[in-house]
Design an enzyme around this catalytic site. Structure first.
Site, PDB file in Angstrom:
ATOM      1  N   GLY A  12       0.940  -1.306   0.032  1.00 26.25           N
ATOM      2  CA  GLY A  12       0.153  -0.064  -0.093  1.00 26.25           C
ATOM      3  C   GLY A  12       0.961   1.267  -0.087  1.00 26.25           C
ATOM      4  N   ASP A  13       0.115   2.511  -0.078  1.00 26.07           N
ATOM      5  CA  ASP A  13       1.049   3.793  -0.070  1.00 26.07           C
ATOM      6  C   ASP A  13       2.033   3.742  -1.407  1.00 26.07           C
ATOM      7  OD1 ASP A  13      -0.532   4.408   2.359  1.00 26.07           O
ATOM      8  OD2 ASP A  13       1.142   3.065   3.309  1.00 26.07           O
ATOM      9  N   GLY A  17      -2.667   6.804  -6.025  1.00 26.25           N
ATOM     10  CA  GLY A  17      -3.494   7.933  -6.376  1.00 26.25           C
ATOM     11  C   GLY A  17      -3.157   8.989  -7.095  1.00 26.25           C
ATOM     12  N   ASN A  38      -9.675   3.491   5.646  1.00 27.75           N
ATOM     13  CA  ASN A  38      -8.688   3.198   6.395  1.00 27.75           C
ATOM     14  C   ASN A  38      -7.449   3.567   5.731  1.00 27.75           C
ATOM     15  OD1 ASN A  38      -9.541   1.283   4.534  1.00 27.75           O
ATOM     16  ND2 ASN A  38      -8.503  -0.262   5.435  1.00 27.75           N
ATOM     17  N   HIS A  41      -5.134   8.208  -0.324  1.00 33.99           N
ATOM     18  CA  HIS A  41      -4.302   8.476  -1.344  1.00 33.99           C
ATOM     19  C   HIS A  41      -4.091   9.785  -1.339  1.00 33.99           C
ATOM     20  CE1 HIS A  41      -5.175   4.536  -3.364  1.00 33.99           C
ATOM     21  NE2 HIS A  41      -6.450   5.040  -3.413  1.00 33.99           N
ATOM     22  N   PRO A 305       4.414   7.116  11.427  1.00 37.03           N
ATOM     23  CA  PRO A 305       5.670   7.124  10.582  1.00 37.03           C
ATOM     24  C   PRO A 305       5.636   5.776   9.998  1.00 37.03           C
ATOM     25  CG  PRO A 305       6.119   7.385  13.051  1.00 37.03           C
ATOM     26  CD  PRO A 305       4.875   7.405  12.867  1.00 37.03           C
TER      27      PRO A 305
HETATM   28  P1  GDP Z   1      -1.515   5.678  -2.360  1.00 31.94           P
HETATM   29  O1  GDP Z   1      -2.222   5.306  -1.242  1.00 31.94           O
HETATM   30  O2  GDP Z   1      -0.795   4.581  -3.029  1.00 31.94           O
HETATM   31  O3  GDP Z   1      -2.012   6.686  -3.331  1.00 31.94           O
HETATM   32  O4  GDP Z   1      -0.108   6.317  -1.706  1.00 31.94           O
HETATM   33  P2  GDP Z   1      -0.248   7.509  -0.814  1.00 31.94           P
HETATM   34  O5  GDP Z   1      -0.900   8.534  -1.222  1.00 31.94           O
HETATM   35  O6  GDP Z   1      -0.176   7.061   0.583  1.00 31.94           O
HETATM   36  O7  GDP Z   1       1.480   7.825  -0.765  1.00 31.94           O
HETATM   37  C1  GDP Z   1       2.324   8.572  -1.737  1.00 31.94           C
HETATM   38  C2  GDP Z   1       2.844   9.480  -1.209  1.00 31.94           C
HETATM   39  O8  GDP Z   1       3.919   9.621  -2.241  1.00 31.94           O
HETATM   40  C3  GDP Z   1       2.125  10.686  -1.670  1.00 31.94           C
HETATM   41  O9  GDP Z   1       2.377  11.577  -0.737  1.00 31.94           O
HETATM   42  C4  GDP Z   1       2.307  11.311  -3.076  1.00 31.94           C
HETATM   43  O10 GDP Z   1       2.314  12.641  -3.214  1.00 31.94           O
HETATM   44  C5  GDP Z   1       3.637  10.738  -3.130  1.00 31.94           C
HETATM   45  N1  GDP Z   1       4.390  10.502  -4.497  1.00 31.94           N
HETATM   46  C6  GDP Z   1       3.640   9.945  -5.271  1.00 31.94           C
HETATM   47  N2  GDP Z   1       4.701   9.688  -6.391  1.00 31.94           N
HETATM   48  C7  GDP Z   1       5.929  10.196  -5.898  1.00 31.94           C
HETATM   49  C8  GDP Z   1       6.793  10.340  -6.598  1.00 31.94           C
HETATM   50  O11 GDP Z   1       7.326  10.113  -7.705  1.00 31.94           O
HETATM   51  N3  GDP Z   1       7.923  11.215  -6.173  1.00 31.94           N
HETATM   52  C9  GDP Z   1       7.885  11.751  -4.831  1.00 31.94           C
HETATM   53  N4  GDP Z   1       8.848  12.505  -4.177  1.00 31.94           N
HETATM   54  N5  GDP Z   1       6.563  11.517  -4.148  1.00 31.94           N
HETATM   55  C10 GDP Z   1       5.584  10.734  -4.715  1.00 31.94           C
END
Ligand code: GDP
Length: 426
Positions: A12-13, A17, A38, A41, A305
């Site tokens: 995840g994460d 998104g 829960n 994105h 964290p």
């Molecule tokens: P998701 O749940 O899969 O969408 O992931 P999250 O949103 O929880 O985490 C992804 C985080 O990484 C977010 O804060 C995005 O803005 C950031 N992010 C996504 N792609 C990149 C990238 O290529 N570089 C950086 N530095 N941040 C990114």
């Protein structure tokens, strides 16, 4: 038109998104098919920075219809908060661009409460729940101790609610010795949080049949969490309580007749994991702190964290396989630019020798990572838009991973903004 699923191939994460936000430009409909409030994105675009938990990431695009399918844990309270946040940023949300399946079950206040009571009971054996009520919600759904949104329009709704409450209170009072809910208080909750979403409730199956089969609209399926959190294929019991895999997308969307043409499996250029459970490539101490700081690895929902570690070839290859991935998006490559050399886990080691196939969950605790080091590039790559313009070491890192995970890396993300993406031809 073709249909596409955007899914996570790790824990995840991964940055799903931002990929949905990018890809929706070419599609008409975005559907969330599982999970609830829960996870989150994070999306950065011309309207600002947003953490979406329930709303599909296509909500920012004009002319895109966003759907919450019956596989979603529909938490009206969180949904209304999110709608308010988006509307305040100047985006219109109407029944034209947001449609919720009448077959979504309702996440009631007792689900969150039961989540908390159970995590407290488990003490140091807790699963690391985000306490958003997701596990109690899905347990109730499958036990048929739930109410679907469409029932809000039914004259038998008050009776159904009374029966359900009687059952839940038995459990809350007798098992956890906690305070029961009164009917009046739950009815008030329904008025406050369910009534306002009534205009958004639709028969989604019929809508999608027409949209896809008659009007040839293109659909993006948006997953929450990743392969390794899938209830059946993940690191059980440290999974979520629903199916995150692309194969489940048409069902959880309310349209089992839709086929998927492309599956974009999103992987991070290193590993992160929120909450409890085995995490073979985990870093500790200074190495972990640095990566967490450079990658801003704090939970979108909880601010917790995140645990961080080396890219895990074994877990990702498995994640790619079970997602039926056709294209990989490798995100956050830019975060690794501070490193002199980069660790990659290429296999696991157990007392019986080397392990290349992702093991049964309970065996993971006996695994140690086999690490290879690749040279870093030590350059800012956030403004690069062509693969061949990346430093040689960064190109080699991407190719090294690609050769080991079993799918083509079509997208390389070098920053969180919409345009910070490199698209590679197959
Ligand atoms: P998701 O749940 O899969 O969408 O992931 P999250 O949103 O929880 O985490 C992804 C985080 O990484 C977010 O804060 C995005 O803005 C950031 N992010 C996504 N792609 C990149 C990238 O290529 N570089 C950086 N530095 N941040 C990114």
């Amino acid at each position: 038109m073709s249909n596409c699923a955007i899914v996570g191939v790790n824990w995840g994460d991964e940055g799903k998104g931002r990929m949905v936000d990018l890809i929706t430009e070419n599609y008409d409909i975005v559907i969330r098919y599982q999970g609830g409030g829960n996870a989150g994105h994070t999306i950065i675009n011309e309207f600002g920075k947003f953490a979406l938990h329930l709303l599909p990431s296509g909500i920012f695009r004009k002319n895109v219809v966003n759907i919450l399918g019956p596989g979603v844990a529909l938490d009206p309270e969180n949904l209304l908060i999110e709608i308010k946040m988006i509307v305040e940023a100047g985006i219109k949300i109407t029944p034209e661009n947001l449609k919720i399946s009448d077959r979504c079950s309702i996440l009631f206040p007792w689900h969150r409460k039961l989540d908390e009571l159970e995590e407290n009971r488990l003490k140091d054996k807790k699963y690391g729940s985000t306490k958003q009520g997701i596990a109690p919600f899905y347990s109730d759904k499958y036990a048929k101790k739930s109410i679907m949104l469409g029932e809000l329009f039914d004259e038998r709704f008050p009776e159904r609610l009374k029966d359900l409450l009687e059952f839940k209170n038995l459990y809350i009072e007798n098992f956890y010795k906690a305070e029961p809910y009164t009917y009046e208080e739950i009815l008030q909750w329904v008025k406050q949080f369910c009534e306002p979403i009534k205009p958004f409730i639709f028969d989604i199956g019929t809508y999608l049949d027409k949209a896809v089969n008659e009007e040839h609209k293109g659909v993006v399926f948006e997953a929450q969490l990743g392969s390794l959190r899938d209830l059946d294929f993940g690191i059980y019991p440290y999974t979520t309580s629903s199916n995150t895999l692309s194969s489940y997308a048409p069902i959880g969307s309310g349209a089992p007749f839709i086929s998927i043409d492309q599956v974009i499996g999103v992987a991070k250029a290193y590993s992160t994991c929120v909450g409890e459970g085995p995490f073979v490539t985990e870093f500790f101490g200074k190495e972990a702190e640095e990566l967490r700081e450079f990658g801003l690895e704090y939970g979108a929902k909880t601010g917790r964290p995140r645990r961080v570690g080396a890219f895990d070839v074994v877990a990702t290859r498995y994640g790619v396989k079970v997602q039926n991935t056709t294209d990989v998006a490798l995100t956050k490559l830019d975060v690794l630019s501070y490193l002199d050399r980069i660790s990659v886990c290429v296999a696991y080691k157990s007392k019986d020798g080397l392990v290349h196939h992702f093991p049964f969950p309970s065996k993971l605790k006996d695994m140690e990572p086999v690490i290879e080091h690749l040279p870093g590039w030590k350059k800012d790559i956030t403004s690069i838009r062509k693969f061949e313009d990346l430093p040689k070491e960064a190109q080699d890192y991407v190719i090294f991973i690609e050769e080991r995970i079993g799918a083509h890396i079509t997208y390389v993300s070098v920053g969180p903004e919409r345009d910070q993406i490199i698209i590679r031809k197959k």
